[in-house]
Design a protein around this motif. Structure first.
Motif, short mmCIF file in Angstrom:
data_model
loop_
_atom_site.label_atom_id
_atom_site.label_comp_id
_atom_site.label_asym_id
_atom_site.label_seq_id
_atom_site.Cartn_x
_atom_site.Cartn_y
_atom_site.Cartn_z
N MET A 37 11.63 -1.08 -4.47
CA MET A 37 10.34 -1.71 -4.67
C MET A 37 9.84 -2.35 -3.37
O MET A 37 8.66 -2.23 -3.03
N ARG A 38 10.73 -3.00 -2.64
CA ARG A 38 10.31 -3.60 -1.37
C ARG A 38 9.90 -2.53 -0.38
O ARG A 38 8.90 -2.67 0.34
N MET A 39 10.67 -1.46 -0.31
CA MET A 39 10.36 -0.39 0.63
C MET A 39 9.01 0.24 0.32
O MET A 39 8.15 0.39 1.20
N LEU A 40 8.77 0.62 -0.92
CA LEU A 40 7.52 1.27 -1.30
C LEU A 40 6.33 0.33 -1.13
O LEU A 40 5.25 0.75 -0.68
N SER A 41 6.51 -0.94 -1.47
CA SER A 41 5.43 -1.92 -1.30
C SER A 41 5.10 -2.11 0.17
O SER A 41 3.93 -2.26 0.54
N THR A 42 6.12 -2.10 1.02
CA THR A 42 5.90 -2.24 2.46
C THR A 42 5.08 -1.07 2.99
O THR A 42 4.11 -1.25 3.74
N PHE A 43 5.46 0.15 2.61
CA PHE A 43 4.70 1.33 3.04
C PHE A 43 3.28 1.29 2.49
O PHE A 43 2.32 1.65 3.18
N SER A 44 3.12 0.85 1.25
CA SER A 44 1.80 0.76 0.65
C SER A 44 0.93 -0.25 1.41
O SER A 44 -0.26 0.00 1.66
N ASP A 45 1.50 -1.39 1.79
CA ASP A 45 0.75 -2.37 2.59
C ASP A 45 0.33 -1.77 3.92
O ASP A 45 -0.79 -2.02 4.42
N LEU A 46 1.20 -0.98 4.50
CA LEU A 46 0.91 -0.38 5.80
C LEU A 46 -0.18 0.68 5.73
O LEU A 46 -0.86 0.94 6.73
N VAL A 47 -0.37 1.28 4.56
CA VAL A 47 -1.47 2.23 4.40
C VAL A 47 -2.80 1.54 4.69
O VAL A 47 -3.65 2.05 5.42
N ARG A 48 -2.98 0.37 4.12
CA ARG A 48 -4.24 -0.35 4.32
C ARG A 48 -4.40 -0.79 5.78
O ARG A 48 -5.50 -0.77 6.33
N GLU A 49 -3.29 -1.19 6.40
CA GLU A 49 -3.36 -1.55 7.82
C GLU A 49 -3.71 -0.33 8.67
O GLU A 49 -4.50 -0.42 9.62
N ALA A 50 -3.13 0.81 8.33
CA ALA A 50 -3.40 2.04 9.09
C ALA A 50 -4.86 2.45 8.95
O ALA A 50 -5.48 2.93 9.92
N TYR A 85 -0.07 6.71 -10.33
CA TYR A 85 -1.32 5.93 -10.28
C TYR A 85 -1.09 4.51 -9.81
O TYR A 85 -1.88 3.97 -9.04
N ILE A 86 -0.01 3.87 -10.27
CA ILE A 86 0.20 2.47 -9.92
C ILE A 86 0.34 2.29 -8.42
O ILE A 86 -0.08 1.27 -7.86
N TRP A 87 0.92 3.28 -7.74
CA TRP A 87 1.06 3.19 -6.28
C TRP A 87 -0.23 3.57 -5.58
O TRP A 87 -0.60 2.95 -4.57
N LEU A 88 -0.93 4.58 -6.08
CA LEU A 88 -2.23 4.93 -5.50
C LEU A 88 -3.21 3.77 -5.63
O LEU A 88 -3.97 3.46 -4.71
N ARG A 89 -3.17 3.12 -6.78
CA ARG A 89 -4.07 1.98 -7.00
C ARG A 89 -3.75 0.86 -6.01
O ARG A 89 -4.66 0.24 -5.45
N ARG A 90 -2.49 0.61 -5.80
CA ARG A 90 -2.09 -0.45 -4.87
C ARG A 90 -2.58 -0.14 -3.46
O ARG A 90 -2.99 -1.03 -2.71
N SER A 91 -2.54 1.14 -3.07
CA SER A 91 -2.90 1.53 -1.71
C SER A 91 -4.40 1.75 -1.53
O SER A 91 -4.94 1.50 -0.45
N LEU A 92 -5.09 2.22 -2.59
CA LEU A 92 -6.44 2.74 -2.41
C LEU A 92 -7.52 2.06 -3.25
O LEU A 92 -8.65 2.54 -3.30
#
Length: 743
Positions: free
Chosen positions: A354-367, A515-522
């Motif tokens: 969960m920490r790993m995926l959340s970290t990558f998801s946060d980085l999507v928005r930064e990217a 969807y839950i991960w796409l929603r978090r990122s997008l």
């Protein structure tokens, strides 16, 4: 004038291409993201072209040969088909109301046709946009990242793909800095690529304080070159594991009892758990997990180690509070984890995952922000607007790169959940979705996103970027996310769509995992699309029977909704081109035709045909359009129904007249039909289609008692005629073969 698809097709070559496409290859659009039941791109391309080309005895053979080559993904053949279609003037717009993940609109764009696509599911909609809308907006653009090499030109999605790789690599580097403490190296300097875990539960014996390992297998690797297994050892009620090299001794492969239910033997007292006990303990969060082995790979050789305190401590991560919300349906047909207390999608991941995926998801928005800034510096339009508003400037470009990076995070989630099992034969991790369900997994594998083994972040990034590289056809599709029952359809279009199958899988429920991960990122990129916590559940299917809705109510709603869809498709369909409607023909449908009856209890196939005829369509052909090899074990066959709008139906005819017409016309129809390459297993359904074409020429067929012949009765008549005709044909072929052999 009849179109080629109504008369003859290179069916065998088209189906073979679709089956091979299913196996996947580097650069295919399907590698962008997982989706279930995706329309094959190759056969869809040949199907659309055949729906536009007129049938002519002079050109039919050459056209079929050309389409057969185009279906094999031949660039020269595809260009020749495009040239052939360009001779026809303005081409129709292709309308796919149930696009899923856009195989049909991709095929349309490859042919140079405009396409409009829709799906209610936001995951499917954003995937289709990523395949047929976004790449066209930025086709042939140069990359914007710092240090981009100078090239004279970029074609298609090459520049976009280069930026995806660059900013994906930046994400990986940033994630490693933030997560290095939870992904440590081994004491010998090797990098683990997986950790193997086993779920645990407190022994039901009150006198025993053991935490029982719930292991489906203690075998770690079972290859010809090397074998490893783990042995549980109890220490003060806790379980630890010793790793042994060599074959696992008989009786020590697992402590699971039987194949059904969660029954496991305690290694201390011998008590056997019941399925009910494990479910009860799961409901009160009484299931734990113990690390069983650490796996490394050096030079392709796997090695297994007992976990030390460093590895255990690194995995002991505090749970995050900002986990993506979403409840798993209490539907044992597709989801067994809720029965064991795993009720939220977030529960499917270990705290470290969960920490790993959340970290990558946060980085999507930064990217996304970094890409937009770089795009501005490269000279892109500052006021082009967002993707949601149809923009194509710097902001939209940054969002576009972010969408593909979010797909990489989704692919990581598929290979990094606690429902990923371990493949002992190959020594690697299976994905969460080995099939169209999420079953409970007792012994699971946790991958290392920073390792050098397949399944890591870099592999997923290359897979997505490789697909984007080959997209961007110069023609931009319109993609909507709406309810096909209530939305307004485009007018005068070539309809080509996969009609929602009867008793199909629950796409809406299954896609929530992604969807839950796409929603978090997008959710900032597409705020309206990702406004709900989970996907809409109003999909047109009978899947609700697995969620407590009665079968009668679910089926009645499906029938009512499908009638409405057929009517809407008829209204929007062009009269110049046939509608192309994919559906599913099941063994039960054939049994209903064979077994007779009065037609009161219609099969799904009969109901669908009746819905199309009632809407005003005439059936002109039926083709088995396979995406899997023909098999006696298969329950269903994907079929294409070719239907015409505006065909002047003749008045009424008697049952006897209909049968007489069928006997007279069927031989000539089938001779033209089989001028293409139709395999024996596909002859019957294609023959039935020609019989339906005769039946639907008439507004009414009257039985001897004056009643109107229903579709069910017509299918029985057609079935008997086809059976007789095929039997005579096969007998003649056998006789000719025998004479040839004697000669």
């Amino acid at each position: 004038m009849n179109k080629l698809i109504e008369t003859a097709l290179p069916l065998a070559e088209m189906n073979d291409a679709a089956i091979r496409e299913r196996a996947g290859k580097a650069g295919h659009p399907a590698n962008l993201h997982m989706w279930w039941g995706r329309s094959p791109e190759t056969s869809s391309l040949a199907t659309l072209a055949a729906a536009v080309l007129d049938y002519s005895e002079e050109t039919a053979t050459a056209d079929q040969e050309l389409l057969a080559k185009a279906a094999t993904d031949s660039t020269n053949a595809l260009n020749a088909v495009r040239d052939r279609l360009s001779e026809l003037g303005e081409l129709p717009v292709v309308w796919d109301a149930f696009a899923g993940f856009g195989g049909i609109p991709i095929a349309a764009l490859k042919l140079g046709m405009r396409a409009e696509a829709n799906d209610l599911n936001p995951v499917a909609a954003v995937l289709t946009r990523a395949a047929v809308d976004i790449p066209a907006r930025f086709a042939s653009w140069k990359p914007v990242h710092p240090g981009a090499a100078e090239r004279l030109s970029y074609s298609g999605g090459e520049g976009l793909a280069e930026d995806i790789r660059f900013y994906g690599a930046w994400m990986e580097n940033q994630a490693l800095k933030r997560l290095s403490n939870v992904y440590p190296q081994m004491g010998n300097g090797e990098i683990p690529f997986a950790w193997l875990w086993v779920r645990t539960v407190k022994c039901p014996n009150p006198a025993c304080n053991c935490h029982i390992p719930l292991s489906s297998s203690y075998v770690l690797q079972k290859a010809k070159t090397a074998q490893f297994w783990a042995e549980p050892v109890t220490e003060g009620g806790l379980v630890r594991f010793q790793i042994h090299e060599g074959p696992c001794p008989p009786g020590k492969e697992s402590n699971k009892i039987g194949n059904n239910g969660a029954r496991f033997r305690c290694p201390v007292c011998g008590e056997i758990t019941t399925d009910e006990y494990i479910k009860k303990m799961g409901a009160v969060h009484g299931l734990g997990a113990e690390m069983m082995a650490v796996v490394t790979s050096t030079g392709g050789k796997k090695a297994f180690f007992a976990p030390d305190e460093v590895q255990r401590a690194a995995a002991d991560v505090s749970p995050r509070e900002d986990v993506p919300p979403g409840a798993i349906p209490a539907n044992a047909h597709w989801f067994s984890p809720p029965s064991y207390g795993i009720t939220e999608y977030a529960d499917l991941f270990t705290p470290r995952q969960m920490r790993m995926l959340s970290t990558f998801s946060d980085l999507v928005r930064e990217a996304q922000d970094m890409v937009a800034s770089a795009a501005l510096a490269a000279g892109m339009n500052e006021s082009g607007g967002s993707l949601e508003d149809g923009g194509s400037g710097a902001l939209a470009y940054g969002q576009a790169v972010g969408i593909y990076l979010a797909f990489v995070v989704d692919k990581m989630a598929d290979y990094n959940s606690s429902m990923c099992s371990w493949r002992t034969a190959g020594g690697n991790t299976r994905s969460t979705f080995g099939r169209q369900a999420i079953p409970m997994v007792w012994t699971f594998a946790e991958g290392n996103p920073f390792s050098n083994v397949s399944g890591n972040f870099k592999t997923m990034l290359d897979s997505v970027a490789g697909s984007v590289e080959r997209l961007g056809f110069g023609v931009q599709a319109v993609v909507t996310q709406d309810n096909a029952l209530t939305m307004e359809y485009p007018k005068d279009v070539l309809v080509c769509t996969e009609l929602p199958y009867y008793r199909d899988i629950g796409y809406a429920d299954l896609s929530d995992f992604f969807y839950i991960w796409l929603r978090r990122s997008l959710k900032e990129t597409y705020p309206q699309m990702f406004l709900p916590m989970v996907t809409p559940k109003d999909e047109l299917s009978t899947a609700s029977i697995y969620s407590g809705v009665s079968r009668e109510d679910a089926e009645e709603r499906y029938r009512t909704d499908m009638r409405a869809v057929c009517e809407k498709l008829y209204i929007c369909s062009s009269s110049a081109y046939p509608a192309l409607l994919f559906y599913c023909f099941r063994k039960n449908d054939l049994a209903c035709i064979r077994n007779g009856g009065d037609g009161c209890n219609q099969s799904a196939w009969e109901f669908m045909l009746e819905g199309l005829l009632s809407a005003g369509f005439s059936i002109t052909a039926v083709w088995p359009m396979r995406s899997e090899p023909a098999s006696e074990k298969a329950d269903s066959t994907r079929v294409l129904i070719v239907a015409r709008k505006g065909v002047g139906r003749q008045g009424q005819i008697t049952r006897r007249g209909f049968i007489s017409t069928l006997k007279r016309e069927l031989p000539d129809r089938l001779q033209r039909l089989w001028s293409g390459h139709v395999l024996p297993e596909d002859e019957f359904l294609s023959c039935m289609g020609q019989g339906l074409a005769v039946f639907s020429k008439y507004k009414t067929v009257l039985n001897a008692d004056g009643s109107v012949m229903c579709v069910h009765d017509a299918l029985q008549v057609i079935y008997l005629e086809c059976e007789e005709h095929l039997a005579l044909r096969n007998a003649a072929v056998s006789e000719n073969a025998a004479e040839t052999k004697e000669g």
